[in-house]
Scaffold this motif. Structure first.
Motif, PDB file in Angstrom:
ATOM      1  N   TYR A 217       8.817   4.145   8.358  1.00 26.49           N
ATOM      2  CA  TYR A 217       7.669   3.988   7.595  1.00 26.49           C
ATOM      3  C   TYR A 217       7.296   5.375   7.034  1.00 26.49           C
ATOM      4  O   TYR A 217       6.837   5.547   5.887  1.00 26.49           O
TER       5      TYR A 217
ATOM      6  N   GLY B 296       5.312  -5.868   5.460  1.00 29.28           N
ATOM      7  CA  GLY B 296       5.361  -4.806   4.231  1.00 29.28           C
ATOM      8  C   GLY B 296       6.747  -4.113   4.821  1.00 29.28           C
ATOM      9  O   GLY B 296       7.526  -4.104   3.733  1.00 29.28           O
ATOM     10  N   ILE B 297       6.812  -3.586   5.980  1.00 31.55           N
ATOM     11  CA  ILE B 297       8.015  -2.632   6.133  1.00 31.55           C
ATOM     12  C   ILE B 297       9.233  -3.466   6.036  1.00 31.55           C
ATOM     13  O   ILE B 297      10.283  -2.840   5.365  1.00 31.55           O
TER      14      ILE B 297
ATOM     15  N   LYS C 135       0.730  -1.214   0.115  1.00 32.67           N
ATOM     16  CA  LYS C 135      -0.162   0.056  -0.151  1.00 32.67           C
ATOM     17  C   LYS C 135       0.907   1.123  -0.017  1.00 32.67           C
ATOM     18  O   LYS C 135       2.168   1.213   0.202  1.00 32.67           O
TER      19      LYS C 135
ATOM     20  N   SER D  14       5.339  -7.453   9.489  1.00 30.14           N
ATOM     21  CA  SER D  14       6.709  -7.696   9.851  1.00 30.14           C
ATOM     22  C   SER D  14       7.134  -8.082  11.218  1.00 30.14           C
ATOM     23  O   SER D  14       7.920  -8.954  11.319  1.00 30.14           O
TER      24      SER D  14
ATOM     25  N   TYR E 295       5.080   1.711   0.023  1.00 24.63           N
ATOM     26  CA  TYR E 295       5.601   2.239   1.249  1.00 24.63           C
ATOM     27  C   TYR E 295       6.551   3.358   0.737  1.00 24.63           C
ATOM     28  O   TYR E 295       7.652   3.663   0.825  1.00 24.63           O
TER      29      TYR E 295
ATOM     30  N   ARG F 121       1.547 -11.216   6.294  1.00 20.81           N
ATOM     31  CA  ARG F 121       1.456  -9.877   5.686  1.00 20.81           C
ATOM     32  C   ARG F 121       2.471  -8.676   5.906  1.00 20.81           C
ATOM     33  O   ARG F 121       2.225  -7.778   6.747  1.00 20.81           O
TER      34      ARG F 121
HETATM   35  C1  LIG Z   1      -3.600  -5.050   7.816  1.00 19.98           C
HETATM   36  C2  LIG Z   1      -2.300  -4.876   7.750  1.00 19.98           C
HETATM   37  N1  LIG Z   1      -1.581  -5.829   7.412  1.00 19.98           N
HETATM   38  C3  LIG Z   1      -0.258  -5.871   7.309  1.00 19.98           C
HETATM   39  C4  LIG Z   1       0.396  -4.569   7.260  1.00 19.98           C
HETATM   40  C5  LIG Z   1       1.974  -4.530   7.304  1.00 19.98           C
HETATM   41  O1  LIG Z   1       2.535  -4.085   8.179  1.00 19.98           O
HETATM   42  P1  LIG Z   1       4.090  -4.119   8.406  1.00 19.98           P
HETATM   43  O2  LIG Z   1       4.448  -2.880   7.377  1.00 19.98           O
HETATM   44  O3  LIG Z   1       4.230  -3.319   9.725  1.00 19.98           O
HETATM   45  O4  LIG Z   1       4.925  -5.252   8.060  1.00 19.98           O
HETATM   46  C6  LIG Z   1      -0.307  -3.675   7.479  1.00 19.98           C
HETATM   47  C7  LIG Z   1       0.507  -2.311   7.575  1.00 19.98           C
HETATM   48  O5  LIG Z   1       0.150  -1.233   8.413  1.00 19.98           O
HETATM   49  C8  LIG Z   1      -1.652  -3.462   7.720  1.00 19.98           C
HETATM   50  O6  LIG Z   1      -2.323  -2.414   8.010  1.00 19.98           O
END
Ligand SMILES: Cc1ncc(COP(=O)(O)O)c(C=O)c1O
Length: 362
Positions: free
Chosen positions: A347, A208-209, A35, A191, A39, A206
């Motif tokens: 982030y 992301g960062i 998303k 993460s 990032y 899931r």
């Molecule tokens: C529902 C959901 N899942 C997974 C993530 C990924 O989180 P991160 O970037 O901390 O791994 C996010 C990010 O905020 C999220 O909103």
């Protein structure tokens, strides 16, 4: 001459980080969370670097449409589901999976005979999106009865820290109890959970960062053990040098005052590029060495960051002059270190890279 600022995105580092996630999560499948323009790294770079993922998780139908137009054939998950009922036809056309987090979204899907793959979201304590445990099972049965394929999902509030409630353990317990006896795959881990709670992964993780080589805690030392690589390097150049005398002040508000004669480097990067205006004096900037073969050094910010420029103390870099390269964050300087000095997290900095900054995908 073009303004020298540039964000370089290393797709090899993205691939490396995805492979590291795979090693950490074993048989769990991976939704790569991309998303907010991956990032701030661009969806184009994400597609180039994360092609081995099992699916992309994002927010906007336009991004899903773009991925399909590039030939992306694997799964796409819309992390906040439908924003309005009319978008359902696009969801079907684009073959997206949907998070369902509220009763309205269930009602919209109850009118839909085309089976949709749903990740039903449980609010297990974060109190942002999702059904309460009581409402969850009813929502599950309503969707299941309509022929949709329903899986289970929750999101952790504190996977990056141990001193706060709800803990990962408490949220997991709530999740397990609520979904007990219901069919479907599970998805829990962001993460921080992938890094530090490997009993909390589920069938789909899931991250992301961490795919972007940045720490969920805001401290780079916390992810050193995971051997992730930095993906984004934000670089620029010195565009002017000022010779100050003791007592001379620099920039808006005269925040920094020279204690002795010194040189100040003016860099083409400011808050309109996404650099944090809150960065205090002392925030590190990496300045390249006197020759290509010598390594650079860290020079501290001296003076208030302005819209298009920031100023650094060149006392320890006597070679630095007009045209010397600098890195605001990247391979020589973790974005987490910069974020710390601006009282934020990595982030926010990478997501805030401004559209005016040219992006180079390598
Ligand atoms: C529902 C959901 N899942 C997974 C993530 C990924 O989180 P991160 O970037 O901390 O791994 C996010 C990010 O905020 C999220 O909103």
């Amino acid at each position: 001459m073009e303004r020298p600022i540039l964000a370089s995105i290393d797709t090899g580092a993205l691939s490396h980080n995805l492979a590291r996630v795979r090693e950490l999560v074993g048989n769990s499948r991976i939704w790569s969370v991309v998303k907010a323009r991956a990032y701030g790294h661009s969806l184009k770079a994400a597609l180039a670097g994360l092609g081995q993922t099992d699916g992309f998780a994002l927010l906007d139908l336009d991004d899903a449409r773009w991925l399909r137009a590039q030939g992306w054939d694997k799964r796409i998950l819309l992390l906040e589901g439908l924003f309005n009922e009319d978008d359902l036809s696009s969801v079907i056309e684009l073959r997206c999976d949907l998070v369902v987090h509220c009763a309205e979204q269930v009602s919209w899907l109850e009118k839909q005979s085309h089976p949709i793959t749903v990740f039903l979201k449980l609010n297990s304590g974060m109190n942002r999106l999702g059904f309460t445990p009581d409402a969850y099972r009813l929502a599950y049965h309503r969707l299941h009865a309509q022929g949709h394929h329903v899986h289970h999902m929750t999101h952790f509030a504190n996977a990056d820290r141990v001193d706060r409630e709800p803990s990962v353990g408490a949220q997991m317990e709530c999740f397990s109890k609520t979904i007990d006896g219901l069919q479907g795959e599970t998805s829990l881990a962001n993460s921080a959970a992938v890094l530090w709670h490997r009993n909390a992964l589920g069938d789909w993780v899931r991250p992301g960062i961490m795919l972007h080589g940045i720490s969920p805690t805001g401290a780079y030392k916390d992810i050193e053990h995971a051997h992730l690589k930095t993906v984004m390097s934000l670089s620029s150049k010195i565009i002017a040098v000022q010779e100050l005398q003791a007592g001379d002040a620099v920039g808006y508000g005269a925040r920094y005052v020279a204690k002795q004669a010194m040189r100040i480097g003016v860099i083409a990067c400011g808050y309109a590029d996404g650099y944090p205006r809150h960065a205090v004096d002392g925030t590190p900037v990496w300045v390249s060495g006197p020759t290509d073969k010598t390594s650079g050094i860290i020079c501290p910010i001296a003076g208030q960051v302005s819209m298009d420029m920031l100023t650094i103390d060149l006392s320890h870099a006597p070679w630095a002059t007009l045209g010397t390269s600098v890195e605001l964050w990247g391979k020589n300087l973790p974005v987490d270190d910069v974020a710390n000095q601006a009282q934020t997290i990595g982030y926010e900095l990478v997501c805030a890279i401004a559209p005016r900054v040219p992006v180079e995908i390598i």
